[in-house]
Design a protein around this motif. Structure first.
Motif, PDB file in Angstrom:
ATOM      1  N   CYS B  67       0.883  -1.232   0.190  1.00 15.43           N
ATOM      2  CA  CYS B  67       0.062  -0.146   0.025  1.00 15.43           C
ATOM      3  C   CYS B  67       0.922   1.318  -0.029  1.00 15.43           C
ATOM      4  CB  CYS B  67      -0.844  -0.172   1.292  1.00 15.43           C
ATOM      5  SG  CYS B  67      -1.978   1.404   1.400  1.00 15.43           S
ATOM      6  N   TRP B  68       1.690   1.319   0.589  1.00 15.07           N
ATOM      7  CA  TRP B  68       2.664   2.434   0.936  1.00 15.07           C
ATOM      8  C   TRP B  68       4.201   1.833   0.406  1.00 15.07           C
ATOM      9  CZ3 TRP B  68       1.377   7.370   1.895  1.00 15.07           C
ATOM     10  CH2 TRP B  68      -0.026   7.610   2.281  1.00 15.07           C
ATOM     11  N   GLN B  69       4.772   2.730  -0.487  1.00 17.78           N
ATOM     12  CA  GLN B  69       6.237   2.236  -0.840  1.00 17.78           C
ATOM     13  C   GLN B  69       7.088   3.563  -0.977  1.00 17.78           C
ATOM     14  OE1 GLN B  69       6.774   0.671  -4.660  1.00 17.78           O
ATOM     15  NE2 GLN B  69       8.612  -0.416  -4.163  1.00 17.78           N
ATOM     16  N   GLU B  70       8.002   3.447  -0.432  1.00 11.73           N
ATOM     17  CA  GLU B  70       8.865   4.635  -0.394  1.00 11.73           C
ATOM     18  C   GLU B  70       9.556   4.709  -1.693  1.00 11.73           C
ATOM     19  OE1 GLU B  70      11.115   5.915   3.285  1.00 11.73           O
ATOM     20  OE2 GLU B  70      12.785   6.449   1.863  1.00 11.73           O
ATOM     21  N   CYS B 244       2.546  10.536  -2.929  1.00  8.98           N
ATOM     22  CA  CYS B 244       2.452  11.667  -1.715  1.00  8.98           C
ATOM     23  C   CYS B 244       3.682  11.919  -1.141  1.00  8.98           C
ATOM     24  CB  CYS B 244       1.326  10.977  -0.481  1.00  8.98           C
ATOM     25  SG  CYS B 244      -0.097  10.900  -1.227  1.00  8.98           S
ATOM     26  N   LYS B 246       5.500  12.537   2.599  1.00 11.54           N
ATOM     27  CA  LYS B 246       5.182  12.575   4.196  1.00 11.54           C
ATOM     28  C   LYS B 246       6.392  13.292   4.655  1.00 11.54           C
ATOM     29  CE  LYS B 246       3.266   7.859   4.843  1.00 11.54           C
ATOM     30  NZ  LYS B 246       3.606   6.475   5.277  1.00 11.54           N
ATOM     31  N   GLU B 256       6.046   8.978  -1.238  1.00 11.70           N
ATOM     32  CA  GLU B 256       5.664   7.612  -1.266  1.00 11.70           C
ATOM     33  C   GLU B 256       4.708   7.261  -2.138  1.00 11.70           C
ATOM     34  OE1 GLU B 256       5.475   5.354   2.262  1.00 11.70           O
ATOM     35  OE2 GLU B 256       7.221   6.603   2.930  1.00 11.70           O
ATOM     36  N   ARG B 257       4.759   6.181  -2.665  1.00  8.95           N
ATOM     37  CA  ARG B 257       3.862   5.698  -3.821  1.00  8.95           C
ATOM     38  C   ARG B 257       2.832   5.034  -2.928  1.00  8.95           C
ATOM     39  NH1 ARG B 257       5.209   2.747  -8.841  1.00  8.95           N
ATOM     40  NH2 ARG B 257       6.796   1.584  -7.825  1.00  8.95           N
ATOM     41  N   VAL B 258       1.362   5.345  -3.046  1.00 11.23           N
ATOM     42  CA  VAL B 258       0.568   4.879  -2.404  1.00 11.23           C
ATOM     43  C   VAL B 258      -0.748   4.379  -3.365  1.00 11.23           C
ATOM     44  CG1 VAL B 258      -0.654   7.358  -2.093  1.00 11.23           C
ATOM     45  CG2 VAL B 258      -1.215   5.164  -0.187  1.00 11.23           C
ATOM     46  N   TRP B 259      -1.223   3.068  -2.878  1.00 14.26           N
ATOM     47  CA  TRP B 259      -2.500   2.742  -3.825  1.00 14.26           C
ATOM     48  C   TRP B 259      -3.705   3.824  -4.090  1.00 14.26           C
ATOM     49  CZ3 TRP B 259      -3.828  -2.206  -0.613  1.00 14.26           C
ATOM     50  CH2 TRP B 259      -2.796  -3.243  -0.562  1.00 14.26           C
TER      51      TRP B 259
END
Lengths: 266, 335
Positions: B67-70, B244, B246, B256-259
């Motif tokens: 879901c979250w990937q830096e 996004c 953070k 971050e890449r977020v779904w």
């Protein structure tokens, strides 16, 4: 070379910031970039995020310029920055305008509001080879007289092309034409053939301008439009800017009307 | 060549030995109802019960595209990007079912071309894929699969009392080389997999979705949809993302890449409050369009492998297979 993206921006310094009109600032970045007029970059304000912005300077210049209106989180953060501050850029992305398809033609360039932003590098390119083109008409509409961008450029361009400006509603500070940009078409005696058109502006404007262009017999494959979408990744992955079979970030942002006939592009 | 067999009772031993060398992501039972994939603790055993219930999220969305990937770290003051910390562990994704294996193969292709997605591959290259043959979920509709061997590093094929170990790559061969297995020259009995024809004809599905754009069917189907996006979260081939920033109180941040989900209202919205897919019908159609038209156009395969999750977890009870059948039927009636 294998195409790849790690989504990391290159950090560059803001050399100069100018107010263009209320809410719109021009950012000149210390960076030389090879690109095609009409292409965009992904602009980062670290901590706020990343947005797609069409480049408004000319590729031959030793800087890149971006004209950005304050509308959201990233643009608000950008507007707070000062000269010397650092932003990130990725790109250029997208196709840009195809000059071979415009060369040798009489050109109708239609800009609404910030729509002059992508048109500016195109016009600069055209003027470098002015004799390659026929008559040029630039129709430029804004909500009010304070919205016009690049007034110095407009003065210069006026010597080499037919410039028509209009504002949507009457205003005491304005002595020129009043009415939407499509109203200008009736005032102009366009050459009967060999026309090509470029439209840049808010989405609501396109349909009406296309109707006018049909009236003066510009064919679908000679109407070019620069579309606005939320191009998040710039490399055809994230799906935010899809338009039927197209990715606006890869296949656009410039499309011919012919390409879009079967898409819900509005 | 000898066949390699692992008695089903020995699976936990296999996993234990994997845990000595790798971090293992495997299905575990949650509250006796649903199976979820997560990193196994050293004392845990995977749940490979025959009463397998479809894991809520596909394992690749835990181990590869979370879901979250830096994407990178940065400092806000005197902005600069932080250099990466190298040397992450090797991961075994254990117990991946066949439709998820197929979906992962396709996701690899998407993340490889025409532009290679570097953050994806940084993770993907460290992951060893171990498939397991499960009984099909009632909502699943698995397409016929050719060349199964290309989909995994290792696969535990159910042959009754034992799993037959299929090796799909050198990486897989290396992993299994240290594990004691029974060898047999006999060919274990194995029936053909249960397949469903609906996903077999890519061209037909493509036409069915593409040509039905203005059909009343879409109004009817979309009317049930509540636009929650659950189908996209649980889908092994939905990979839409947002990006996004953070930041923490010390002025350090990460991008971050977020779904993201194309079913959500703001997905195609731009500044000035212009929304290019304002209505749920448009967004609903677009979800199918991506899977059954745009993806085949771009890559030659469908964005659906019939895992059945979207139907199993849709709170409105929308069944994708039934919808596809309706669309195909309408196409056939028209032509």
């Amino acid at each position: 070379m294998e195409l790849q993206s790690d989504y990391k921006p290159e950090l560059v310094q803001i050399r100069e910031i100018k107010d263009l009109c209320p809410d719109v600032k021009l950012f000149r970045l210390d960076h030389i970039l090879g690109f095609n007029p009409g292409q965009f970059i992904e602009l980062s304000v670290l901590g706020a995020g990343e947005i797609p912005v069409v480049i408004t300077s000319h590729p031959a210049e030793d800087f890149i310029e971006l004209a950005v209106r304050k509308v959201g989180t990233v643009t608000t953060a950008l507007h707070k920055l000062r000269e010397g501050d650092v932003v990130g850029i990725r790109g250029p992305f997208g196709n840009g305008f195809s000059l071979p398809q415009l060369r040798g033609k009489n050109l109708v360039l239609v800009g609404g509001g910030l729509g002059l932003v992508p048109l500016r590098p195109l016009i600069k390119n055209i003027l470098l080879h002015r004799s390659d083109y026929g008559e040029i008409y630039l129709l430029y509409g804004c909500r009010d007289p304070y919205g016009f961008l690049f007034k110095k450029d407009l003065k210069e361009w006026e010597r080499e092309m037919n410039l028509y400006q209009t504002i949507d509603e009457d205003c005491p500070d304005w002595e020129g034409h009043v009415g939407v940009v499509t109203a200008l078409f009736k005032k102009i005696d366009f050459p009967p053939n060999n026309l090509a058109a470029v439209i840049c502006g808010p989405p609501v404007m396109f349909k009406f301008v296309i109707e006018e262009l049909k009236e003066i017999c510009v064919s679908d494959d000679r109407i070019f439009m620069s579309l606005e979408r939320h191009m998040k990744c710039g490399v055809g992955k994230c799906q935010h800017c899809t338009l039927g079979k197209y990715y606006v970030c890869v296949d656009g942002p410039v499309f011919s009307y012919e390409q879009l006939r079967n898409c819900d592009w509005q | 060549m000898d066949k390699l067999l692992l008695p089903k009772t020995e699976v936990s031993k296999l996993v234990k030995s994997l845990q000595e060398r790798f971090s293992v992501i495997a299905p575990v039972e949650r509250k006796g109802q649903k199976v979820v994939f997560r990193r196994l603790e050293s004392y845990e055993e995977p749940c490979l019960d025959l009463d397998y219930t479809l894991s809520i999220l596909p394992p690749q969305k835990i181990g590869i595209l979370p879901c979250w990937q830096e994407l990178f770290g940065f400092k806000v003051e005197s902005p600069n990007l932080l250099s990466e910390t190298e040397g992450r562990e090797q991961v075994v994704l254990f117990g991946v079912q066949i439709t998820d294996l197929l979906a992962l193969k396709r996701l690899d292709k998407i993340m490889e071309s025409p532009v290679k997605d570097v953050p994806y591959w940084k993770v993907r290259e460290r992951v060893i894929i171990m498939g397991v043959d499960y009984p099909a979920h009632p909502k699943a509709f698995q397409p016929p699969i050719e060349a199964k061997e290309g989909l995994f590093d290792l696969f535990l094929d159910d042959v009754g009392e034992d799993y037959q170990i299929l090796i799909g790559s050198d990486k897989g061969r290396d992993v299994i080389s240290r594990i004691p297995l029974r060898r047999t020259a006999e060919s274990p009995e194995k029936g053909p997999p249960l397949v469903d024809p609906i996903l077999a004809d890519v061209e037909k599905l493509k036409s069915a979705v593409e040509l039905s754009k203005d059909s009343k069917l879409w109004d009817e189907m979309a009317e049930l949809c509540i636009g929650c996006g659950i189908c996209t979260w649980v889908c092994p081939l939905c990979y839409c993302f947002d990006v996004c920033d953070k930041i923490n109180i010390r002025g350090e941040g990460s991008r971050e890449r977020v779904w993201d989900s194309c079913l959500l209202r703001d997905f195609a919205r731009i500044g000035n409050d212009i929304n290019f897919r304002e209505s749920l019908r448009e967004r609903f159609y677009n979800w199918y369009y991506h899977k059954f038209v745009r993806m085949p156009e771009e890559y030659g395969f469908l964005g659906c492998t019939g895992c059945g999750r979207c139907s199993a977890y849709c709170p409105a009870g929308i069944n994708i297979k039934k919808n596809l059948v309706r669309l195909v039927k309408e196409l056939e009636e028209k032509t």
